[in-house]
Motif scaffolding. Sequence first.
Motif, mmCIF file in Angstrom:
data_model
loop_
_atom_site.group_PDB
_atom_site.id
_atom_site.type_symbol
_atom_site.label_atom_id
_atom_site.label_comp_id
_atom_site.label_asym_id
_atom_site.label_seq_id
_atom_site.Cartn_x
_atom_site.Cartn_y
_atom_site.Cartn_z
ATOM 1 N N LYS A 930 -0.425 -10.013 0.502
ATOM 2 C CA LYS A 930 -0.103 -9.106 1.609
ATOM 3 C C LYS A 930 1.021 -9.689 2.450
ATOM 4 O O LYS A 930 0.864 -10.716 3.095
ATOM 5 N N GLU A 931 2.163 -9.045 2.424
ATOM 6 C CA GLU A 931 3.321 -9.454 3.217
ATOM 7 C C GLU A 931 3.827 -8.240 3.979
ATOM 8 O O GLU A 931 3.712 -7.103 3.520
ATOM 9 N N LEU A 932 4.409 -8.474 5.105
ATOM 10 C CA LEU A 932 4.862 -7.367 5.946
ATOM 11 C C LEU A 932 5.865 -6.472 5.245
ATOM 12 O O LEU A 932 5.854 -5.254 5.403
ATOM 13 N N CYS A 933 6.737 -7.084 4.442
ATOM 14 C CA CYS A 933 7.782 -6.282 3.812
ATOM 15 C C CYS A 933 7.224 -5.361 2.731
ATOM 16 O O CYS A 933 7.915 -4.459 2.268
ATOM 17 N N HIS A 934 5.956 -5.593 2.299
ATOM 18 C CA HIS A 934 5.357 -4.741 1.269
ATOM 19 C C HIS A 934 4.132 -3.993 1.780
ATOM 20 O O HIS A 934 3.460 -3.318 1.002
ATOM 21 N N LEU A 935 3.851 -4.097 3.067
ATOM 22 C CA LEU A 935 2.593 -3.579 3.586
ATOM 23 C C LEU A 935 2.490 -2.070 3.415
ATOM 24 O O LEU A 935 1.440 -1.545 3.032
ATOM 25 N N ASN A 936 3.576 -1.351 3.697
ATOM 26 C CA ASN A 936 3.539 0.111 3.559
ATOM 27 C C ASN A 936 3.272 0.518 2.122
ATOM 28 O O ASN A 936 2.487 1.437 1.856
ATOM 29 N N GLU A 937 3.942 -0.162 1.168
ATOM 30 C CA GLU A 937 3.736 0.167 -0.242
ATOM 31 C C GLU A 937 2.281 -0.060 -0.631
ATOM 32 O O GLU A 937 1.664 0.784 -1.302
ATOM 33 N N MET A 938 1.712 -1.195 -0.213
ATOM 34 C CA MET A 938 0.338 -1.508 -0.573
ATOM 35 C C MET A 938 -0.632 -0.481 0.021
ATOM 36 O O MET A 938 -1.586 -0.053 -0.646
ATOM 37 N N CYS A 939 -0.392 -0.070 1.256
ATOM 38 C CA CYS A 939 -1.262 0.927 1.888
ATOM 39 C C CYS A 939 -1.179 2.256 1.155
ATOM 40 O O CYS A 939 -2.201 2.928 0.942
ATOM 41 N N HIS A 940 0.021 2.662 0.752
ATOM 42 C CA HIS A 940 0.179 3.920 0.016
ATOM 43 C C HIS A 940 -0.546 3.860 -1.324
ATOM 44 O O HIS A 940 -1.202 4.831 -1.724
ATOM 45 N N VAL A 941 -0.435 2.743 -2.022
ATOM 46 C CA VAL A 941 -1.090 2.629 -3.325
ATOM 47 C C VAL A 941 -2.612 2.577 -3.151
ATOM 48 O O VAL A 941 -3.356 3.133 -3.967
ATOM 49 N N PHE A 942 -3.094 1.927 -2.096
ATOM 50 C CA PHE A 942 -4.531 1.925 -1.803
ATOM 51 C C PHE A 942 -5.025 3.361 -1.593
ATOM 52 O O PHE A 942 -6.054 3.764 -2.146
ATOM 53 N N LYS A 943 -4.276 4.143 -0.806
ATOM 54 C CA LYS A 943 -4.660 5.537 -0.574
ATOM 55 C C LYS A 943 -4.643 6.338 -1.881
ATOM 56 O O LYS A 943 -5.514 7.183 -2.109
ATOM 57 N N LEU A 944 -3.645 6.057 -2.719
ATOM 58 C CA LEU A 944 -3.590 6.738 -4.015
ATOM 59 C C LEU A 944 -4.806 6.395 -4.862
ATOM 60 O O LEU A 944 -5.361 7.258 -5.558
ATOM 61 N N GLY A 945 -5.249 5.127 -4.804
ATOM 62 C CA GLY A 945 -6.454 4.734 -5.522
ATOM 63 C C GLY A 945 -7.672 5.517 -5.045
ATOM 64 O O GLY A 945 -8.504 5.947 -5.851
#
Length: 976
Positions: A930-945
């Motif tokens: 978890k890094e700030l520069c990727h946080l939005n991407e990770m949150c979007h993929v979590f929601k997609l899951g």
Amino acid sequence: MKRTILIFLHFSICIGTFFHFLSHANSQLSAQEQGILLNLKKLWGNPESLRHWIPTNSSSHCSWPEITCSNSSIIGLSFRDYNINGTVAPFICNLKNLTTFDVYNNSFHSKEFPRALYNCSKLEILDLSQNYFYGAIPDDIHRMSRLRELSLEGNNFDGNIPASIGQLQELRKLMLISCLFTGSFPQEIGNLSNLEELKLVDNSKIVSTFPLEFGKLKKLKYLWMARTNLIGEIPNTIGEMEALEYLDLSENNLMGRIPGSLFMPKNLRIVYLHRNNFSGEIPHVVKALNLDVIDLSENKLTGTIPDDFGKLKHLTSLALFLNQLSGKIPDSIGHLPGLVYLGLFNNNFSGSLPAELGRYSMLEKLWISTNRLTGQLPEHLCDNGKLVEVIAYENQLVGELPESFGNCSSLELVKIYRNNFSGNVPSGLWTSSNLNMLMLSDNSFTGELPERLAWNLSRLEMNNNCFSGKIPQGVSSSRNLLVLMASNNLLNGTIPQDLSSLTILLLDQNQLSGSLPLAIDSWKSLNTLNLSRNAISGQIPEELGSLQRLSELDLSENQLSGLIPSKLGFLNLTSLNLSSNHLTGSIPSEFEYNEYAHSFLNNPGLCANRPSRSFNLENCNSSQKGSSLNFYATIAGIISLVVAVLRGLLFLFSLIRKNKFHLTWKLVSSQKLSFTKSDILSGLIANNLIGYGGSGQVYRVVVNHSGDIVAVKKIWNNRKLEEKLEKEFLAEVKILSSIRHANIVELLCCISNDNSKLLVYKYLDNWSLDHWLHKKSRATIPSSSIDHVVLDWPKRLHIAVGAAQGLSYMHHDCSPPIVHRDVKSSNILLDLDFNAQIADFGLAKILINEGELATMPAVAGSSGYIAPEYAGTTRINEKIDVYSFGVILLELTTGRKANDGDEHSSLAEWALRHIEDGKPIDDALDEEVKELCHLNEMCHVFKLGLYCTSTQPSTRPSMKVVLKVLLQCSQPIRND
């Protein structure tokens, strides 16, 4: 007079007749057009989205929402997101006045560009985006000479983009996004003198320089060429695009200096040049004073921030992070009235921050970590009450925190660890209403913890400071606090009894005393507990053994005494340290293994029932030492005898195998092979065994002198399992022999005899996804791969996209569709570049009737990945694969296993409950990546899951939609 009246009457009759004929002609035209529409509906299989197309009168179709009419004649057809599966019918162009044809995001398909549209002589707007069109753009595309907008985004168009596209002189918008084009971008696009928008993003197979001729596009306002393999330098002619407002050349391979003309177009507002290889200094002359966003991050830029940036009164976002910039941040940056985001982390900036930063703007995010900044944080950062994030760790900042932080209720995230801050933390900061994460470690802060913390705080890190006093009960029992790390301070008093929802508690190297609490029901969420190097006394409470989630326990260097509770052996501990105490008695048998050899040092009163040299503990029953030795010697003798017999049998077997075994095997392949069946069979030895597939062993075999490697899955037939395994073998052969895709494992051949079946695949060097993703699986990864043990987020997202491409192909491009039925992380194999390939098709099912539910005699699949409706009814369609893939997305984002929710739930259930409980998504994400520069991407993929794992199949997206979302997640979010 009479003559005049007669002439008037005659004229009136003629006019009336004309309008009568005109009305009749219009009625005929309207009826003809409605008939064309109804024929289209029938051709497309009467889709549900067009159920309202029911004729009532000759002009009723003009009221249908998909239809635009002018003078009762159709001029526009728009079917955006209508889920239509069909072709572009030639008779569409019988709508003579058609100017717009828009079928964005459907399942239209064709093996070539629909040339029938050439006959639509008035067509001005053509949008074929997000469908399944194949082939090359025709060289005579210029015949559609009236086109003003052309969008071919997200199809399978390939080949070169034809130079003739530069002859479409009426074009205002050209969108050739996410296709399979090859070659380079034609310079003739520069001839489109009326072009206003040009989007060429995500054409990964093109390798091109930035065309010099694009400088001729004087009316171009919007240029998007991210991720298009651009190489070389940006030409100076880019400054000649005088109308340019939006420029995105990010994530390419551009190099050299950023041209001085880049900031010359006066209307330029947005510039994205991040993730390239630009070097040298940033242009110091800026004429584009309306600039709103500048992102030059992740390059190799040197030098300082230009003084002219201080003149950009409209600038809201400045991202220069991950470069090699240096010098002082200009004071003028602090005076920018529009500045919302300042991202300068990972550079070599020095000196103090601008003193007025935040005073004149609605500053929200200050990201300045990992530099050499000195001085104090500016006092005015939160003057306007909008400050959300301060990330300033790993600098040389000093002094106390600004007093204004105590009144900054907007703050959500403060990361200021590894600096030289001192003094007390402002009292209001501890309880700030929106604060979610506070990381203060490795400074010189003093003072005591408050009676309570911010209600929303989930993570508090304060290691290696000088905090003192007791730990208030209200701190540890905060409802949302998951992580409390307070190692190496001066805290005293006793351990709090109520730890509420804490998962990690680190209180080692303090001055804590007293005994461990006995009533620890509220500790059940704990995963990591470290209380070492304190003065804790008394016994280890037996209740610790009931903390089923506990995996790391360190109570070393205290004054604990008494027996080690046997219940501790029930825990699945990956780390245990009880050294340097006063413990007595025997250690639980579950810990008498080498992995716990250093867990009990310096406890003279401890003994072991099965002592070994590595433990260095006395035998609990010393009178039995001699008999034990004799017993072990007897066992060793028996083992030696058994080994000798087995070696003899193995030698005999090898002789039989050489003389007869090879002759009974049959090899079948649809391609030329570089090896023989003897190469395969001789490699099926224990040293080559690397794992187990769904129904057999898997070997890694070197097959020739060139060092080629294959993977061999052996399905053995014995007893009454033969029929089932035979079916699985035939299923896998049938499916893998019929499909070819870059993200589906390649079957080279199959070899069989009466007793065994062998499937030979291309070997993938990086094993399967679960080996890399989960800690317990990583131990099996070869030591040569140790540098890659933790998959960073870009690799994880790349793997997700690849696997989605494979499943999307199976569901949407195979006829009939194929359902895998056992999608899981261990069935996603990875090559050296971490490209994903789907494997293990032994359970797959071909849906003979597309779209129709099929049934299977029994549930197949793996725990944690099985869709709920499949487990209950055994009825299947593609949505069960979507559910399983959603679980993989949750694995990638959280780092947890599919069946690792808690003691009563799977990962999918745990993730849903996490959101329903109102907890932030950030808290669920894998801390390792978890890094700030990727946080939005990770949150979007979590929601997609979560979306994919909906309990109702009808609410899950198709794999086609999933793939689109993942591709969008891999693109930076734009706020233009």
